[in-house]
Design a protein around this motif. Sequence first.
Motif, PDB file in Angstrom:
ATOM      1  N   LEU A  56      -4.626  16.016  -6.546  1.00 51.67           N
ATOM      2  CA  LEU A  56      -5.348  14.749  -6.637  1.00 51.67           C
ATOM      3  C   LEU A  56      -4.427  13.588  -6.267  1.00 51.67           C
ATOM      4  O   LEU A  56      -4.837  12.656  -5.561  1.00 51.67           O
ATOM      5  CB  LEU A  56      -5.928  14.566  -8.046  1.00 51.67           C
ATOM      6  CG  LEU A  56      -6.762  13.314  -8.270  1.00 51.67           C
ATOM      7  CD1 LEU A  56      -7.942  13.269  -7.301  1.00 51.67           C
ATOM      8  CD2 LEU A  56      -7.247  13.264  -9.711  1.00 51.67           C
ATOM      9  N   ALA A  57      -3.182  13.660  -6.725  1.00 55.68           N
ATOM     10  CA  ALA A  57      -2.211  12.622  -6.368  1.00 55.68           C
ATOM     11  C   ALA A  57      -2.014  12.566  -4.850  1.00 55.68           C
ATOM     12  O   ALA A  57      -1.926  11.481  -4.265  1.00 55.68           O
ATOM     13  CB  ALA A  57      -0.884  12.874  -7.072  1.00 55.68           C
ATOM     14  N   ILE A  58      -1.988  13.735  -4.212  1.00 59.70           N
ATOM     15  CA  ILE A  58      -1.818  13.785  -2.755  1.00 59.70           C
ATOM     16  C   ILE A  58      -3.018  13.174  -2.041  1.00 59.70           C
ATOM     17  O   ILE A  58      -2.870  12.352  -1.135  1.00 59.70           O
ATOM     18  CB  ILE A  58      -1.579  15.236  -2.301  1.00 59.70           C
ATOM     19  CG1 ILE A  58      -0.215  15.722  -2.787  1.00 59.70           C
ATOM     20  CG2 ILE A  58      -1.700  15.359  -0.776  1.00 59.70           C
ATOM     21  CD1 ILE A  58       0.008  17.219  -2.623  1.00 59.70           C
ATOM     22  N   VAL A  59      -4.216  13.557  -2.458  1.00 56.37           N
ATOM     23  CA  VAL A  59      -5.429  13.047  -1.808  1.00 56.37           C
ATOM     24  C   VAL A  59      -5.542  11.537  -1.986  1.00 56.37           C
ATOM     25  O   VAL A  59      -5.826  10.803  -1.029  1.00 56.37           O
ATOM     26  CB  VAL A  59      -6.686  13.774  -2.345  1.00 56.37           C
ATOM     27  CG1 VAL A  59      -7.960  13.095  -1.863  1.00 56.37           C
ATOM     28  CG2 VAL A  59      -6.664  15.236  -1.933  1.00 56.37           C
ATOM     29  N   VAL A  60      -5.301  11.058  -3.195  1.00 53.33           N
ATOM     30  CA  VAL A  60      -5.361   9.615  -3.444  1.00 53.33           C
ATOM     31  C   VAL A  60      -4.277   8.894  -2.643  1.00 53.33           C
ATOM     32  O   VAL A  60      -4.529   7.850  -2.037  1.00 53.33           O
ATOM     33  CB  VAL A  60      -5.247   9.312  -4.960  1.00 53.33           C
ATOM     34  CG1 VAL A  60      -5.061   7.826  -5.215  1.00 53.33           C
ATOM     35  CG2 VAL A  60      -6.475   9.831  -5.689  1.00 53.33           C
ATOM     36  N   TYR A  68       4.710   6.139  -4.692  1.00 48.48           N
ATOM     37  CA  TYR A  68       5.274   6.119  -6.047  1.00 48.48           C
ATOM     38  C   TYR A  68       4.271   5.802  -7.153  1.00 48.48           C
ATOM     39  O   TYR A  68       4.588   5.982  -8.329  1.00 48.48           O
ATOM     40  CB  TYR A  68       6.420   5.098  -6.121  1.00 48.48           C
ATOM     41  CG  TYR A  68       7.514   5.368  -5.140  1.00 48.48           C
ATOM     42  CD1 TYR A  68       8.420   6.405  -5.345  1.00 48.48           C
ATOM     43  CD2 TYR A  68       7.644   4.606  -3.986  1.00 48.48           C
ATOM     44  CE1 TYR A  68       9.427   6.667  -4.435  1.00 48.48           C
ATOM     45  CE2 TYR A  68       8.645   4.856  -3.068  1.00 48.48           C
ATOM     46  CZ  TYR A  68       9.537   5.886  -3.299  1.00 48.48           C
ATOM     47  OH  TYR A  68      10.528   6.142  -2.390  1.00 48.48           O
ATOM     48  N   GLY A  69       3.090   5.327  -6.826  1.00 49.71           N
ATOM     49  CA  GLY A  69       2.116   4.937  -7.850  1.00 49.71           C
ATOM     50  C   GLY A  69       1.720   6.059  -8.775  1.00 49.71           C
ATOM     51  O   GLY A  69       1.500   5.860  -9.973  1.00 49.71           O
ATOM     52  N   HIS A  70       1.671   7.273  -8.248  1.00 52.17           N
ATOM     53  CA  HIS A  70       1.269   8.436  -9.045  1.00 52.17           C
ATOM     54  C   HIS A  70       2.298   8.785 -10.119  1.00 52.17           C
ATOM     55  O   HIS A  70       1.986   9.510 -11.057  1.00 52.17           O
ATOM     56  CB  HIS A  70       1.024   9.645  -8.150  1.00 52.17           C
ATOM     57  CG  HIS A  70       2.228  10.056  -7.378  1.00 52.17           C
ATOM     58  ND1 HIS A  70       3.152  10.943  -7.873  1.00 52.17           N
ATOM     59  CD2 HIS A  70       2.662   9.676  -6.156  1.00 52.17           C
ATOM     60  CE1 HIS A  70       4.112  11.098  -6.975  1.00 52.17           C
ATOM     61  NE2 HIS A  70       3.832  10.331  -5.927  1.00 52.17           N
ATOM     62  N   PHE A 117       0.830  -1.209   0.000  1.00 53.84           N
ATOM     63  CA  PHE A 117       0.000   0.000   0.000  1.00 53.84           C
ATOM     64  C   PHE A 117       0.862   1.255   0.000  1.00 53.84           C
ATOM     65  O   PHE A 117       0.609   2.193  -0.753  1.00 53.84           O
ATOM     66  CB  PHE A 117      -0.933   0.017   1.218  1.00 53.84           C
ATOM     67  CG  PHE A 117      -2.155  -0.838   1.052  1.00 53.84           C
ATOM     68  CD1 PHE A 117      -3.176  -0.453   0.203  1.00 53.84           C
ATOM     69  CD2 PHE A 117      -2.285  -2.018   1.753  1.00 53.84           C
ATOM     70  CE1 PHE A 117      -4.310  -1.240   0.039  1.00 53.84           C
ATOM     71  CE2 PHE A 117      -3.406  -2.816   1.609  1.00 53.84           C
ATOM     72  CZ  PHE A 117      -4.425  -2.427   0.748  1.00 53.84           C
ATOM     73  N   MET A 118       1.877   1.292   0.861  1.00 52.85           N
ATOM     74  CA  MET A 118       2.675   2.509   0.978  1.00 52.85           C
ATOM     75  C   MET A 118       3.480   2.777  -0.293  1.00 52.85           C
ATOM     76  O   MET A 118       3.643   3.926  -0.689  1.00 52.85           O
ATOM     77  CB  MET A 118       3.606   2.452   2.190  1.00 52.85           C
ATOM     78  CG  MET A 118       4.232   3.796   2.486  1.00 52.85           C
ATOM     79  SD  MET A 118       3.057   5.186   2.513  1.00 52.85           S
ATOM     80  CE  MET A 118       2.798   5.382   4.240  1.00 52.85           C
TER      81      MET A 118
END
Length: 117
Positions: A40-44, A28-30, A22-23
Amino acid sequence: MPFALSPAAIWPVVMLLASNIFMTFAWYGHLKHKGTAIWLAIVVSWGIAFFEYCLAVPANRIGSSVYSTAQLKTMQEVITLVVFSGFSVFWLKESLTINHAIGFALIALGASFVFRA
């Protein structure tokens, strides 16, 4: 064997492995979606990180009955490198070099000293 392979010894490892997945996606997923707005990347990422905490906190609580804090942290770091390596190759399509392998192996070798009796 320095410790018994009881459920109290195994579950923290399994939970830390899942929490690191998850972490890694939260951190790094974004990068695979660089066109997405940063807010949006931060919120997700925060949403994904919530599930990491839901696994990591109990993993450390359960694990503290079997492992020292230093052992838990060392285990988490090695798990992070393993998860990140797979993530980097399969999600980000980046290749790992021999230098990465040597560096990670040296970290794992150093980590093994934390678990020596």
